[in-house]
Scaffold this motif. Structure first.
Motif, PDB file in Angstrom:
ATOM      1  N   VAL A 256       4.464  11.916  -0.450  1.00  0.00           N
ATOM      2  CA  VAL A 256       4.938  12.173  -1.812  1.00  0.00           C
ATOM      3  C   VAL A 256       4.291  13.431  -2.385  1.00  0.00           C
ATOM      4  N   LEU A 257       3.048  13.698  -2.035  1.00  0.00           N
ATOM      5  CA  LEU A 257       2.424  14.937  -2.507  1.00  0.00           C
ATOM      6  C   LEU A 257       3.147  16.166  -1.966  1.00  0.00           C
ATOM      7  N   VAL A 258       3.618  16.106  -0.736  1.00  0.00           N
ATOM      8  CA  VAL A 258       4.402  17.222  -0.193  1.00  0.00           C
ATOM      9  C   VAL A 258       5.676  17.407  -1.006  1.00  0.00           C
ATOM     10  N   LEU A 259       6.362  16.305  -1.323  1.00  0.00           N
ATOM     11  CA  LEU A 259       7.574  16.378  -2.148  1.00  0.00           C
ATOM     12  C   LEU A 259       7.243  16.919  -3.542  1.00  0.00           C
ATOM     13  N   ASN A 260       6.115  16.457  -4.111  1.00  0.00           N
ATOM     14  CA  ASN A 260       5.685  16.969  -5.412  1.00  0.00           C
ATOM     15  C   ASN A 260       5.429  18.470  -5.366  1.00  0.00           C
ATOM     16  N   LEU A 261       4.803  18.911  -4.278  1.00  0.00           N
ATOM     17  CA  LEU A 261       4.495  20.333  -4.131  1.00  0.00           C
ATOM     18  C   LEU A 261       5.785  21.160  -4.103  1.00  0.00           C
ATOM     19  N   ILE A 262       6.815  20.638  -3.417  1.00  0.00           N
ATOM     20  CA  ILE A 262       8.098  21.343  -3.358  1.00  0.00           C
ATOM     21  C   ILE A 262       8.716  21.445  -4.752  1.00  0.00           C
ATOM     22  N   VAL A 263       8.708  20.333  -5.495  1.00  0.00           N
ATOM     23  CA  VAL A 263       9.296  20.335  -6.839  1.00  0.00           C
ATOM     24  C   VAL A 263       8.507  21.226  -7.777  1.00  0.00           C
ATOM     25  N   TYR A 264       7.170  21.079  -7.745  1.00  0.00           N
ATOM     26  CA  TYR A 264       6.356  21.840  -8.704  1.00  0.00           C
ATOM     27  C   TYR A 264       6.379  23.338  -8.408  1.00  0.00           C
ATOM     28  N   SER A 265       6.166  23.700  -7.152  1.00  0.00           N
ATOM     29  CA  SER A 265       6.101  25.132  -6.824  1.00  0.00           C
ATOM     30  C   SER A 265       7.461  25.802  -6.952  1.00  0.00           C
ATOM     31  N   GLY A 266       8.564  25.025  -6.813  1.00  0.00           N
ATOM     32  CA  GLY A 266       9.894  25.607  -6.925  1.00  0.00           C
ATOM     33  C   GLY A 266      10.601  25.273  -8.220  1.00  0.00           C
ATOM     34  N   HIS A 267       9.819  24.943  -9.262  1.00  0.00           N
ATOM     35  CA  HIS A 267      10.446  24.471 -10.498  1.00  0.00           C
ATOM     36  C   HIS A 267      11.340  25.526 -11.137  1.00  0.00           C
ATOM     37  N   GLU A 268      10.966  26.795 -11.017  1.00  0.00           N
ATOM     38  CA  GLU A 268      11.802  27.838 -11.628  1.00  0.00           C
ATOM     39  C   GLU A 268      13.148  27.942 -10.927  1.00  0.00           C
ATOM     40  N   SER A 269      13.129  27.898  -9.602  1.00  0.00           N
ATOM     41  CA  SER A 269      14.395  27.977  -8.857  1.00  0.00           C
ATOM     42  C   SER A 269      15.256  26.741  -9.093  1.00  0.00           C
TER      43      SER A 269
ATOM     44  N   ASP B  46       0.842  -1.200   0.000  1.00  0.00           N
ATOM     45  CA  ASP B  46       0.000   0.000   0.000  1.00  0.00           C
ATOM     46  C   ASP B  46       0.878   1.251   0.000  1.00  0.00           C
ATOM     47  N   PHE B  47       1.921   1.230   0.801  1.00  0.00           N
ATOM     48  CA  PHE B  47       2.860   2.350   0.866  1.00  0.00           C
ATOM     49  C   PHE B  47       3.508   2.600  -0.497  1.00  0.00           C
ATOM     50  N   ALA B  48       3.763   1.515  -1.235  1.00  0.00           N
ATOM     51  CA  ALA B  48       4.426   1.628  -2.539  1.00  0.00           C
ATOM     52  C   ALA B  48       3.503   2.169  -3.617  1.00  0.00           C
ATOM     53  N   CYS B  49       2.310   1.582  -3.732  1.00  0.00           N
ATOM     54  CA  CYS B  49       1.478   1.859  -4.911  1.00  0.00           C
ATOM     55  C   CYS B  49       0.498   3.005  -4.734  1.00  0.00           C
ATOM     56  N   SER B  50       0.243   3.424  -3.500  1.00  0.00           N
ATOM     57  CA  SER B  50      -0.752   4.484  -3.293  1.00  0.00           C
ATOM     58  C   SER B  50      -0.320   5.817  -3.890  1.00  0.00           C
ATOM     59  N   VAL B  51       0.988   6.015  -4.069  1.00  0.00           N
ATOM     60  CA  VAL B  51       1.436   7.273  -4.671  1.00  0.00           C
ATOM     61  C   VAL B  51       0.965   7.387  -6.115  1.00  0.00           C
ATOM     62  N   TYR B  52       0.770   6.239  -6.789  1.00  0.00           N
ATOM     63  CA  TYR B  52       0.216   6.296  -8.148  1.00  0.00           C
ATOM     64  C   TYR B  52      -1.200   6.869  -8.113  1.00  0.00           C
ATOM     65  N   SER B  53      -2.013   6.355  -7.188  1.00  0.00           N
ATOM     66  CA  SER B  53      -3.402   6.807  -7.115  1.00  0.00           C
ATOM     67  C   SER B  53      -3.497   8.288  -6.777  1.00  0.00           C
ATOM     68  N   THR B  54      -2.650   8.765  -5.877  1.00  0.00           N
ATOM     69  CA  THR B  54      -2.749  10.163  -5.457  1.00  0.00           C
ATOM     70  C   THR B  54      -2.034  11.098  -6.423  1.00  0.00           C
ATOM     71  N   SER B  55      -0.723  10.910  -6.599  1.00  0.00           N
ATOM     72  CA  SER B  55       0.061  11.849  -7.402  1.00  0.00           C
ATOM     73  C   SER B  55      -0.271  11.771  -8.885  1.00  0.00           C
ATOM     74  N   VAL B  56      -0.387  10.555  -9.413  1.00  0.00           N
ATOM     75  CA  VAL B  56      -0.577  10.393 -10.855  1.00  0.00           C
ATOM     76  C   VAL B  56      -2.039  10.530 -11.237  1.00  0.00           C
ATOM     77  N   LEU B  57      -2.871   9.609 -10.734  1.00  0.00           N
ATOM     78  CA  LEU B  57      -4.250   9.535 -11.213  1.00  0.00           C
ATOM     79  C   LEU B  57      -5.097  10.705 -10.726  1.00  0.00           C
TER      80      LEU B  57
END
Length: 457
Positions: free
Chosen positions: A183-196, A31-42
């Protein structure tokens, strides 16, 4: 027939408590492995991004033409989700039959997990006008996830005693919610700071998509190391049992048996319909937010984070409500809330993230509870000794019908060109589900299944 494994336990259960706990700890990590697909991707990134790629490839009227078929660019994601579920339903009985025949679920779990992880990682190459590549990878990844979850769930009866299963299953869900939020928190850091970070917005999204595949693949190693297969002998098994078609034969046999319990079957039908509405709202919400409401990815990510957090609180709160008012009434109340959510979403003003957050909060509060209570209510309606086969049919039938909601959503947008019309079209699933569930006399259904009737249900 009696199932006996090498440990001498019926149904292949592990005999040693320490061994069970070790396998349970490993099991949680799928569950820990695959749930990031459901949240971040799908749920967050792929819907809006694939839609933008399809629009870049669209003709002046806004249509793309996969296999020569005119499809509105805005409907492509919903159609691909629907197609992936059809593929999964065709493959799941074959994989299930192979697992039953060989007694080796782990290699099949590994294969489906890594096919899904590889397809998700491959989304890094989804740029320009490659909408066909995106649709193909979505179909493969989503179908692989569904197949892997059937195999993953099939371990539960073997690694947990009957009185442990609610707790073990809940911990698995908790692991999944935890990884999804992290992983969503990590995604938020990457996405919101993509320019930097020197990244374009599109590249940041593709990194977030691919990282979900890498996460899925990396943490799948934990359950693959911890779980072990048990060869289950079926005394007096019929010749040819476990053949390629036996998965479908078992499902048909179980559904025929359910005819002797029509009230159980009535509840299952109600659940399949309203749960299809739930799953479609979750998968299409980000497309609605980005395309109709004009919200940016940062807003969508934080809204889904809010859903993740409140889903846990909502499940616990609705569990307490069920103790006071009964599971059926609590579920009916949640379906009324889901209908109100769709109505509010239809009138939601564009460019107003605060209102979208309010809607996300409402979804979170009813999401976990409506699904958890539905599963627990169904468990009371299963005849004793037939838990495994009835829950197998529950899983198969659930995924078998859940292509319909995305298809309705996609067709509504295809015909009207309006996401507001598409989102409001889903009310029919909650309305029909409400009426069908309200007509089920659950106390009589529990008694008819031969189970003790709880004081509150």
């Amino acid at each position: 027939m009696t199932d006996v494994d090498t440990d001498g336990q019926p149904d292949g259960r592990a005999a040693d408590p320490a061994e069970r706990r070790r396998e349970q700890r490993g099991w949680y990590f799928y569950d820990f492995a695959c749930s990031v697909y459901s949240t971040s991707v799908l749920t967050v990134f792929l819907g809006p991004y694939l839609t933008s790629v399809a629009k870049a490839a669209a003709d002046p009227e806004g249509f793309v033409h996969p296999l020569g078929i005119p499809v509105r660019a805005g409907s492509l994601f919903a159609y691909a989700v629907s197609a992936s579920i059809v593929v999964a339903v065709l493959v799941m009985p074959l994989v299930g039959a192979a697992a039953d025949r060989s007694g080796r679920k782990k290699p099949l779990l590994a294969a489906s997990a890594y096919v899904g992880a590889a397809a998700t990682t491959g989304m890094f190459f989804l740029d320009g006008q490659r909408y066909l590549l995106g649709a193909f990878l979505l179909i493969v990844a989503n179908a692989a996830l569904s197949v892997s979850m059937v195999l993953y769930n099939a371990y539960l009866p073997q690694i947990a005693e009957p009185d442990e299963r609610d707790a073990v299953s809940s911990r698995g869900w908790a692991f999944g919610y935890t990884s999804g939020a992290l992983v969503l928190v990590l995604n938020l850091i990457v996405y919101s700071g993509h320019e930097s970070l020197g990244l374009s917005e599109g590249t940041a999204v593709r990194i977030c998509l691919a990282s979900a595949g890498l996460w899925w693949g990396a943490f799948t190693l934990v359950p693959l190391r911890a779980l072990r297969d048990r060869r289950v002998e079926r005394a007096g098994g019929a010749p040819g049992e476990g053949s390629v078609g036996s998965g479908w034969k078992q499902l048909r046999a179980t559904l025929r048996d359910m005819r002797r319990h029509p009230l159980t079957l009535s509840f299952l039908l109600a659940y399949l319909i309203y749960n299809d509405g739930v799953q479609t709202v979750i998968s299409q919400a980000s497309v609605y937010g980005s395309e109709e409401l004009g919200l940016d990815q940062t807003t969508l990510i934080t809204a889904v984070l809010l859903v993740q957090v409140l889903a846990v609180a909502g499940a616990l709160g609705m569990g307490r409500m069920a103790r006071s008012y009964g599971a059926k009434r609590t579920i009916l109340g949640s379906l009324a809330v889901w209908t109100a959510i769709l109505a509010a979403g239809y009138f939601l003003p564009a460019g107003a993230p605060v209102f979208f957050y309010c809607l996300a909060g409402a979804i979170g509060l009813v999401l976990g509870g409506s699904q958890a209570l539905s599963r627990s209510l169904f468990s009371h309606l299963v005849p004793r000794g037939k838990e495994a086969e009835y829950f197998s049919a529950y899983e198969m039938s659930d995924r078998g019908l859940s292509w319909l909601g995305p298809l309705v959503f996609g067709l509504a947008y295809q015909l009207t060109g309006s996401y507001r019309d598409a989102i409001i079209s889903l009310v029919i699933f909650f309305g029909i589900g409400f009426v069908l569930l309200a007509r089920v006399p659950v106390r009589a259904a529990v008694a008819a299944a031969g189970n003790p009737v709880p004081a509150r249900i």
